[in-house]
Design a protein around this motif. Structure first.
Motif, mmCIF file in Angstrom:
data_model
loop_
_atom_site.group_PDB
_atom_site.id
_atom_site.type_symbol
_atom_site.label_atom_id
_atom_site.label_comp_id
_atom_site.label_asym_id
_atom_site.label_seq_id
_atom_site.Cartn_x
_atom_site.Cartn_y
_atom_site.Cartn_z
ATOM 1 N N GLY A 68 51.278 38.902 65.972
ATOM 2 C CA GLY A 68 50.487 39.339 67.116
ATOM 3 C C GLY A 68 49.013 38.985 66.976
ATOM 4 O O GLY A 68 48.630 38.024 66.298
ATOM 5 N N ILE A 69 48.184 39.769 67.625
ATOM 6 C CA ILE A 69 46.743 39.530 67.586
ATOM 7 C C ILE A 69 46.211 39.706 66.166
ATOM 8 O O ILE A 69 45.263 39.026 65.756
ATOM 9 N N TRP A 70 46.825 40.596 65.378
ATOM 10 C CA TRP A 70 46.426 40.757 63.979
ATOM 11 C C TRP A 70 46.630 39.454 63.201
ATOM 12 O O TRP A 70 45.725 38.993 62.494
ATOM 13 N N GLY A 71 47.791 38.840 63.338
ATOM 14 C CA GLY A 71 48.035 37.583 62.648
ATOM 15 C C GLY A 71 47.102 36.480 63.120
ATOM 16 O O GLY A 71 46.605 35.685 62.312
ATOM 17 N N ALA A 72 46.850 36.428 64.425
ATOM 18 C CA ALA A 72 45.937 35.415 64.965
ATOM 19 C C ALA A 72 44.512 35.631 64.465
ATOM 20 O O ALA A 72 43.779 34.668 64.197
ATOM 21 N N PHE A 73 44.111 36.889 64.328
ATOM 22 C CA PHE A 73 42.775 37.210 63.806
ATOM 23 C C PHE A 73 42.640 36.725 62.361
ATOM 24 O O PHE A 73 41.620 36.120 61.991
ATOM 25 N N LEU A 74 43.663 36.955 61.540
ATOM 26 C CA LEU A 74 43.620 36.476 60.155
ATOM 27 C C LEU A 74 43.517 34.950 60.098
ATOM 28 O O LEU A 74 42.742 34.395 59.304
ATOM 29 N N GLN A 75 44.276 34.273 60.932
ATOM 30 C CA GLN A 75 44.232 32.809 60.938
ATOM 31 C C GLN A 75 42.847 32.310 61.338
ATOM 32 O O GLN A 75 42.322 31.357 60.738
ATOM 33 N N ALA A 76 42.241 32.970 62.323
ATOM 34 C CA ALA A 76 40.900 32.569 62.747
ATOM 35 C C ALA A 76 39.877 32.832 61.647
ATOM 36 O O ALA A 76 38.958 32.026 61.428
ATOM 37 N N LEU A 77 40.011 33.956 60.947
ATOM 38 C CA LEU A 77 39.105 34.246 59.832
ATOM 39 C C LEU A 77 39.222 33.177 58.746
ATOM 40 O O LEU A 77 38.211 32.708 58.199
ATOM 41 N N GLN A 78 40.437 32.783 58.419
ATOM 42 C CA GLN A 78 40.645 31.781 57.377
ATOM 43 C C GLN A 78 40.026 30.446 57.763
ATOM 44 O O GLN A 78 39.509 29.715 56.904
ATOM 45 N N GLN A 79 40.039 30.128 59.035
ATOM 46 C CA GLN A 79 39.457 28.876 59.498
ATOM 47 C C GLN A 79 37.930 28.908 59.493
ATOM 48 O O GLN A 79 37.270 27.897 59.214
ATOM 49 N N ARG A 80 37.356 30.082 59.751
ATOM 50 C CA ARG A 80 35.909 30.174 59.936
ATOM 51 C C ARG A 80 35.145 30.599 58.681
ATOM 52 O O ARG A 80 33.923 30.467 58.650
ATOM 53 N N GLN A 81 35.852 31.137 57.687
ATOM 54 C CA GLN A 81 35.168 31.602 56.484
ATOM 55 C C GLN A 81 35.594 30.719 55.308
ATOM 56 O O GLN A 81 36.626 30.953 54.688
ATOM 57 N N PRO A 82 34.801 29.704 54.990
ATOM 58 C CA PRO A 82 35.221 28.727 53.973
ATOM 59 C C PRO A 82 35.391 29.323 52.585
ATOM 60 O O PRO A 82 36.128 28.772 51.765
ATOM 61 N N LEU A 437 45.069 52.729 60.697
ATOM 62 C CA LEU A 437 44.500 51.542 60.073
ATOM 63 C C LEU A 437 44.356 50.375 61.041
ATOM 64 O O LEU A 437 45.098 50.244 62.005
ATOM 65 N N GLN A 438 43.392 49.481 60.721
ATOM 66 C CA GLN A 438 42.969 48.439 61.653
ATOM 67 C C GLN A 438 44.094 47.540 62.158
ATOM 68 O O GLN A 438 44.219 47.336 63.386
ATOM 69 N N PRO A 439 44.939 46.950 61.280
ATOM 70 C CA PRO A 439 45.976 46.041 61.804
ATOM 71 C C PRO A 439 46.955 46.729 62.746
ATOM 72 O O PRO A 439 47.332 46.155 63.779
#
Length: 607
Positions: A68-82, A437-439
């Motif tokens: 869901g949006i939680w998984g998409a948020f993690l993927q976006a974080l991984q892409q944006r935080q080197p 919890l957040q997720p």
């Protein structure tokens, strides 16, 4: 000012509160096609995940639950935080709050049918009979077909006089095994869990001195003296280590939890303001104490959060508002109790409603619309309380046992045109320790937003909505499909994922106590395309593994023995099968804060 100059606005879906659940609800409602307005109290979105500074999410960390949006948020974080996300030992995911806030803001900007109005608080809930029809703010009134309460403290529940709870329930209420038999000092002193005002500290280096953190009014260092006595200073700081040598301070032991007179949060505006000021001073005192005890190299980080009048003294180091663990809680069609979350085997039973009982057409309908797995964790300044355990070892480490949230906990008993989408769901005080919890709140918000959009499509009220239509929409969402059934051994990228989700919705009574579905495709022990770590594998007990590294190892680190942990079901299965003292080759990352290697791929050679 554009739209703010308008007195009257109309929309399909109104979401009040730009926190974790409200942001997810607004995104999902708009993505489904509903005209949506999101009104936030602050200039950023995400709440616990961003503006409250708790950028170390707990729960739903396993790959099977990153949906869901939680998984998409993690993927976006991984892409944006080197620098990566595995920096601390309290969570596998820590990140700069600004990165998280930017992700949500960018997602909102991509939706032309989603209007975001900032820095507004609700003043009045408008109703006709038992139906919510809109909300009045200082600068405008918004009428909506469906209104969602995503506020941090369930403010619409109070403004609309919608039946709700606050505080503890005794054991006589629902028979919760950990509930008190009678009111006591704890229940009276701390009716809800303690909030925490997060602050972010910076390591200014051996040669640099951080600016002095002044002591607040009524500073008493004795409150903080035992804070890291059982951990040591380095482990204390690494609890919430962020990229860039920064540290999120959200520490429960003689730290910055604050709950004195917490009932003032639902009192008058003056009482709430007084509590918030005290909570902020309490955190300032803890930051001052840390600097005084650990040396001048640790000071307030700069420009992490937007500066408000209240937090201006920190230059952007203090979160915009506290991390609220608990709020007013709806009285819904279904109330989630402690026993609903406790495992029968490794997982809690699915929430099943039996319809047409005694008739040939009787059927069992699974009500699940979101999944969580966090252990039941309660925060009171007086210390921990005794709770029924709901933890297990998985992937080489401890995690919480999975459970689900039923749709009826989002829907009021009597009020129409209204849903909740935050910590304000219909849940007992005790169960809130696992559902807050957040997720999971992202998942609750996503489900509530989808439900609101479906009500618009089907021209129905939330209590009339087919739960199965909601479940199908969440599972088959084009952007962020969300799991409904917790399956420990099946990640969302597996080809069988959707099949088994639908299977257990059709046959909820077949849901296994192990939380693991049959695997139609066998797991293969294949060598990784590359590996960066090799050594000898050791098994010390059930789900307890280490590796002793071979030389050459990192010349800058003397540590050779590391715990092995994983979040993926394939690696979990491999680790279970290996024999002690095998040679293994790993693709993974060392976490120096936690002393573990997070394994992404593994290959063994039999000794």
């Amino acid at each position: 000012m554009g739209i703010r100059s308008m007195q009257i606005l109309k929309t399909d879906v109104l979401v009040v509160g730009g926190g974790t659940g409200g942001t997810a609800a607004a995104l999902q409602a708009a993505r489904r096609g509903a005209n949506t307005i999101l009104v936030s109290e602050f200039s950023g979105l995400g709440g616990m995940l961003t503006s409250a500074g708790v950028t170390a999410p707990d729960g739903n960390e396993l790959a099977a639950f990153q949906t869901g949006i939680w998984g998409a948020f993690l993927q976006a974080l991984q892409q944006r935080q080197p620098e990566g996300l595995d920096n601390a030992w309290v969570s596998f995911f820590t990140y700069d709050p600004r990165v998280g806030a930017d992700i949500f803001a960018d997602w909102v900007a991509q939706l032309p049918n989603l209007t975001w109005l900032q820095e507004q608080t609700p003043l009045e809930v408008l109703q006709e009979d038992d139906r919510v029809i809109g909300v009045r703010f200082a600068e405008f009134t918004i009428f909506a077909n469906i209104t969602l309460d995503g506020t941090e403290l369930g403010d619409l529940l109070a403004l609309g006089d919608i039946p709700h709870r606050w505080g503890w329930e005794l054991q006589s209420e629902w028979g919760e095994p950990s509930a008190p038999i009678a009111a006591n000092t704890l229940t009276k002193t701390y009716p809800v869990q303690a909030p925490t005002w997060v602050v972010v500290l910076q390591d200014f280096g051996e040669t640099g001195l951080a600016p002095k953190i002044p002591a607040p009014p009524r500073y008493n260092p004795a409150k903080f003296t035992p804070a890291w006595a059982d951990y040591g200073a380095e482990k204390f700081l690494n609890y919430g280590r962020l990229p860039g040598n920064r540290f999120m301070i959200n520490w429960p032991i003689a730290g910055n939890d604050y709950g004195e007179g917490v009932e003032r949060l639902i009192g008058s505006a003056a009482e709430r303001s007084q509590f918030l000021q005290e909570a902020l001073w309490h955190t300032q005192g803890f930051a001052h104490f840390i600097q005084a005890q650990l040396g001048g190299r640790f000071g307030l980080a700069e420009e992490i959060f937007p500066v408000s009048i209240q937090t201006s003294l920190g230059g952007g180091a203090y979160a915009l508002h506290p991390y609220y663990r608990e709020s007013r809680r709806l009285k819904g069609l279904v109330t989630v109790r402690e026993q609903d979350l406790l495992p029968n085997g490794q997982v809690a039973p699915l929430p099943i409603r039996i319809t047409a009982q005694g008739c040939e057409t009787a059927e069992n309908i699974c009500q699940s619309i979101a999944i969580g797995n966090y252990a039941n964790d309660h925060h009171y300044p007086s210390g921990d309380i005794s709770l029924k355990p709901k933890s297990m070892r998985w992937g080489g480490r401890w995690t919480g046992t999975p459970f689900t949230i039923p749709y009826g906990s989002l829907v009021p008993e009597i009020t129409e045109g209204f849903l909740v989408c935050e910590k304000n769901i219909s849940v007992s005080h005790l169960a809130n320790g696992a559902t807050r919890l957040q997720p999971l709140v992202l998942g609750i918000g996503q489900a509530a937003g989808m439900a609101a959009a479906l009500c618009i499509e089907q021209n129905c009220q939330p209590r009339e909505l087919s739960v199965r239509s909601l479940q199908n929409a969440l599972l088959e969402d084009a952007i962020a499909p969300a799991a409904i059934i917790p399956l420990l051994n099946l990640a969302p990228n597996h080809s069988d994922w959707l099949y088994w989700q639908h299977y257990y919705l059709d046959a909820p009574e077949a849901y296994p106590h192990s939380g693991c579905c049959p695997m139609r495709t066998p797991l293969l022990d294949m060598p990784p395309a590359k590996f960066n770590i090799s050594g000898i594998f050791y098994r010390h007990g059930e789900q307890d593994y280490t590796i002793v590294l071979e030389t050459p190892h990192d010349p800058n680190q003397v540590k050779k023995t590391w715990a092995l942990v994983t979040l993926t079901p394939e690696i979990d299965q491999q680790l279970k099968q290996y024999e002690c003292e095998n040679n293994i080759f790993i693709l993974g990352k060392k976490n120096y804060s936690g002393g573990w290697i997070l394994v992404e791929s593994i290959f063994s050679v039999l000794a």
